[in-house]
Design an enzyme around this catalytic site. Structure first.
Site, PDB file in Angstrom:
ATOM      1  N   GLY A   1       0.828  -1.201   0.000  1.00 31.31           N
ATOM      2  CA  GLY A   1       0.000   0.000   0.000  1.00 31.31           C
ATOM      3  C   GLY A   1       0.859   1.246   0.000  1.00 31.31           C
ATOM      4  O   GLY A   1       2.014   1.227  -0.461  1.00 31.31           O
ATOM      5  N   SER A   2       0.317   2.304   0.582  1.00 28.57           N
ATOM      6  CA  SER A   2       1.000   3.597   0.483  1.00 28.57           C
ATOM      7  C   SER A   2       2.226   3.657   1.394  1.00 28.57           C
ATOM      8  O   SER A   2       2.316   2.962   2.412  1.00 28.57           O
ATOM      9  CB  SER A   2       0.038   4.723   0.872  1.00 28.57           C
ATOM     10  OG  SER A   2      -0.117   4.744   2.277  1.00 28.57           O
TER      11      SER A   2
ATOM     12  N   GLY B   1       2.655   2.376   5.259  1.00 24.51           N
ATOM     13  CA  GLY B   1       3.720   1.384   5.447  1.00 24.51           C
ATOM     14  C   GLY B   1       4.687   1.801   6.545  1.00 24.51           C
ATOM     15  O   GLY B   1       5.112   0.989   7.368  1.00 24.51           O
TER      16      GLY B   1
ATOM     17  N   GLU C   1       5.589  -3.476   0.806  1.00 20.03           N
ATOM     18  CA  GLU C   1       5.655  -3.212  -0.633  1.00 20.03           C
ATOM     19  C   GLU C   1       4.929  -1.902  -0.850  1.00 20.03           C
ATOM     20  O   GLU C   1       3.706  -1.854  -0.698  1.00 20.03           O
ATOM     21  CB  GLU C   1       4.955  -4.373  -1.358  1.00 20.03           C
ATOM     22  CG  GLU C   1       5.262  -4.449  -2.815  1.00 20.03           C
ATOM     23  CD  GLU C   1       6.736  -4.564  -3.033  1.00 20.03           C
ATOM     24  OE1 GLU C   1       7.287  -3.635  -3.632  1.00 20.03           O
ATOM     25  OE2 GLU C   1       7.337  -5.553  -2.582  1.00 20.03           O
TER      26      GLU C   1
ATOM     27  N   CYS D   1       1.814  -0.009  -8.851  1.00 22.87           N
ATOM     28  CA  CYS D   1       3.082   0.411  -8.243  1.00 22.87           C
ATOM     29  C   CYS D   1       4.159   0.401  -9.301  1.00 22.87           C
ATOM     30  O   CYS D   1       5.174   1.075  -9.176  1.00 22.87           O
ATOM     31  CB  CYS D   1       3.521  -0.551  -7.155  1.00 22.87           C
ATOM     32  SG  CYS D   1       2.256  -0.914  -6.003  1.00 22.87           S
TER      33      CYS D   1
ATOM     34  N   GLU E   1       5.015   9.852  -6.472  1.00 28.07           N
ATOM     35  CA  GLU E   1       4.108   8.873  -7.069  1.00 28.07           C
ATOM     36  C   GLU E   1       2.726   9.502  -7.243  1.00 28.07           C
ATOM     37  O   GLU E   1       2.158  10.044  -6.301  1.00 28.07           O
ATOM     38  CB  GLU E   1       4.007   7.639  -6.154  1.00 28.07           C
ATOM     39  CG  GLU E   1       3.228   6.520  -6.813  1.00 28.07           C
ATOM     40  CD  GLU E   1       3.235   5.236  -5.982  1.00 28.07           C
ATOM     41  OE1 GLU E   1       3.070   5.330  -4.743  1.00 28.07           O
ATOM     42  OE2 GLU E   1       3.405   4.156  -6.571  1.00 28.07           O
TER      43      GLU E   1
HETATM   44  C1  UN1 Z   1       1.394  -3.585  -8.186  1.00 29.93           C
HETATM   45  O1  UN1 Z   1       1.265  -2.652  -8.946  1.00 29.93           O
HETATM   46  O2  UN1 Z   1       1.375  -3.400  -6.959  1.00 29.93           O
HETATM   47  O3  UN1 Z   1       4.011  -6.306 -12.550  1.00 29.93           O
HETATM   48  C2  UN1 Z   1       1.500  -4.987  -8.621  1.00 29.93           C
HETATM   49  C3  UN1 Z   1       2.846  -5.905 -12.601  1.00 29.93           C
HETATM   50  C4  UN1 Z   1       1.767  -6.756 -11.985  1.00 29.93           C
HETATM   51  C5  UN1 Z   1       1.725  -6.572 -10.515  1.00 29.93           C
HETATM   52  C6  UN1 Z   1       1.697  -5.133 -10.093  1.00 29.93           C
HETATM   53  N1  UN1 Z   1       1.990  -8.146 -12.296  1.00 29.93           N
HETATM   54  O4  UN1 Z   1       2.558  -4.856 -13.130  1.00 29.93           O
END
Ligand code: UN1
Length: 511
Positions: A241-242, A246, A263, A297, A399
């Protein structure tokens, strides 16, 4: 009195109610309160009503996980894995339904929601295979007639906190390895997308995973997160998450000596060299920047483009971006769906405003909320490109998590690498080039957890480690076999069969 037909119609449109899953029972929140799961493409469409849980619910879920822990830990790993293979089958059988429900609650287009469910299926099959591996190792002991080996042991009760953007894939990345390793779990899924995690948990129930091994609590992070993270019986928190949340979680876990895997954010970039296949680079950039409406992400939120091809690249990119079809993800023709909710939309629009005020940066296309016709029902933003962005501009540093990307010019590969590395995050990077030397040099120098050559920054596969350097995480990796290092702890075992006391480091061994 309504006629039977009217009653039936009413029943058909009545909002479906879902429950928490605690100790193998589907139960309401003890608060007696509910929250609505709203379709971000059409806010009049209520996907379901979910329990607004509180600390009592968290405590009950942890208690259930605790009661189930010993039996599950002692179940042989290959047997645990058999249930997970069944789970994989169930997910496969229900892929279409889960996909539609995910698009409805999250907004991402059907193809991508299908990919999300597929990622959960892949993760389940791949990680279940670990049930017959979970390798430890043996190593010679330094004393004669002594045996040394190392095995993995489960950590205990795991709290899994997951975000909105991959509503089934990310819960599966955490849940499946936790289970194969012999842990029991409490899942707190993203409050904007509770149905997909619930579908996953329901499938676990169907697969025969014993009561109490998997528990699900719905609700808002601020209501239940602190109790879960601070619970003395929870040994591990796995969070995606953010960055802000985190950090708060990590601080609490540090105080309590808990294992924590984080993450968090990314500010990923694609380098486009002057020898790149330019149309492929444009296509990759479109996919990387605007797939999932930029809410990954791993999204390609910076495009670092060689000056020699810069003008041509921007022209072609903008031309393509303008043709992207924005709309409700349930319409198969849609290429870019809505963003998750109003606050997210406003935050993205704020960044677009900031971008417009940055010295020299140009709004090349997009930049507005879409409000006409059906767009007025949801949270839609035009795919947006800024050109002539400087590496230190805020839109190139922070971000944004939306359909916005920044094109940054450069002259040498070293300069491009410096730009890519010059942010606080380090999740994913990419380079488009036909030159093997440049691509290997970039792979060596880009300080990210994932790096692609001739492809965008998104699209990680489940059998390779996933995670990032610097502000993206805290050094852990999900997926691959590396995830096992999160959900197990090592136990070193020494067996002395010499029949006497032998003192390591002290006794002389005769040679
Ligand atoms: C995410 O954005 O947190 O690699 C996960 C990717 C995807 C997973 C993204 N398989 O873009």
């Amino acid at each position: 009195m309504p006629t039977a037909k009217q009653a039936k119609a009413k029943k058909k449109t009545a909002t479906k109610t879902y429950n928490n899953y605690i100790g193998g029972e589907w139960v309401k929140s003890s608060s007696g309160e509910w929250f609505d799961n709203v379709n971000p493409a059409d806010t009049s469409d209520i996907v379901g009503r979910f329990p607004k849980s509180n600390s009592d619910d968290v405590n009950a879920a942890v208690e259930a996980a605790k009661n189930a822990a010993t039996k599950w830990r002692r179940t042989p790993a290959p047997k645990r894995a058999e249930l997970l293979f069944t789970l994989g089958e169930i997910l496969r059988e229900n892929k279409e339904e889960f996909t539609r429900e995910m698009t409805r609650e999250m907004g991402k287009v059907l193809k991508e929601a299908g990919g999300d469910v597929q990622e959960a299926i892949d993760c389940t099959y791949y990680t279940a295979g670990e049930g017959r591996r979970l390798h430890g190792f043996t190593t010679p002991a330094e004393m004669p007639n002594k045996f040394a080996m190392c095995v993995r042991q489960p950590v205990g009760i795991c709290g899994l906190i997951t975000p909105f953007n991959f509503p089934m894939a990310i819960p599966s990345w955490k849940l499946i390895p936790a289970l194969v390793c012999g842990n029991t779990v409490v899942i707190k899924s993203g409050e904007d997308v509770p149905l997909s995690a619930l579908n996953l948990v329901k499938a676990c129930e169907k697969a025969g995973i014993p009561k109490g091994v998997v528990n699900l609590i719905n609700g808002h992070g601020s209501d239940i997160g602190p109790t879960l993270v601070g619970h003395p019986d929870v040994r591990l928190i796995s969070f995606t998450g953010s960055t802000n949340t985190g950090r708060i979680i990590a601080e609490q876990c540090a105080r309590d000596n808990k294992i924590v895997s984080l993450e968090m954010g990314g500010k990923n970039a694609i380098i486009v060299m002057d020898d790149a296949h330019i149309d492929n680079a444009v296509e990759g950039s479109l996919w990387g920047a605007f797939g999932t409406s930029g809410q990954r992400c791993t999204a390609s939120s910076r495009l670092v483009v060689h000056k020699k091809i810069y003008k041509k690249f921007v022209e072609r990119l903008v031309e393509k971006v303008k043709t992207l079809r924005v709309g409700n993800g349930l319409d198969a023709r849609t290429e870019v769906g809505p963003v998750i909710h109003e606050d997210a939309m406003n935050n993205i629009l704020r960044y677009i405003e900031i971008g417009q005020k940055e010295d020299k940066a140009k709004l090349a296309c997009g930049g507005n909320r879409l409000t006409k016709g059906d767009y007025s029902k949801g949270w839609f933003i035009e795919p947006t490109v800024f050109s002539d962005v400087a590496p230190n501009h805020r839109i190139a540093q922070e971000e944004i998590f939306g359909p916005v990307t920044s094109v940054i010019p450069f002259s040498t590969l070293d300069e491009a690498i410096e730009i890519v590395n010059g942010v606080k995050y380090g999740l994913s990077s990419a380079i488009y080039t036909q030159d093997v030397n440049q691509s290997f040099y970039a792979m060596q120098e880009l300080y990210t957890g994932i790096c692609y050559v001739n492809s965008a920054t998104i699209g990680a596969e489940v059998h390779l480690p996933f995670g990032g350097t610097k502000g993206t995480g805290n050094g852990h990796r999900e997926a691959g076999t590396q995830v096992l290092d999160i959900f197990t702890e090592w136990k070193s075992l020494y067996v002395d069969y010499s029949g006497k006391l032998q003192k390591a480091q002290i006794d002389e061994v005769e040679i």
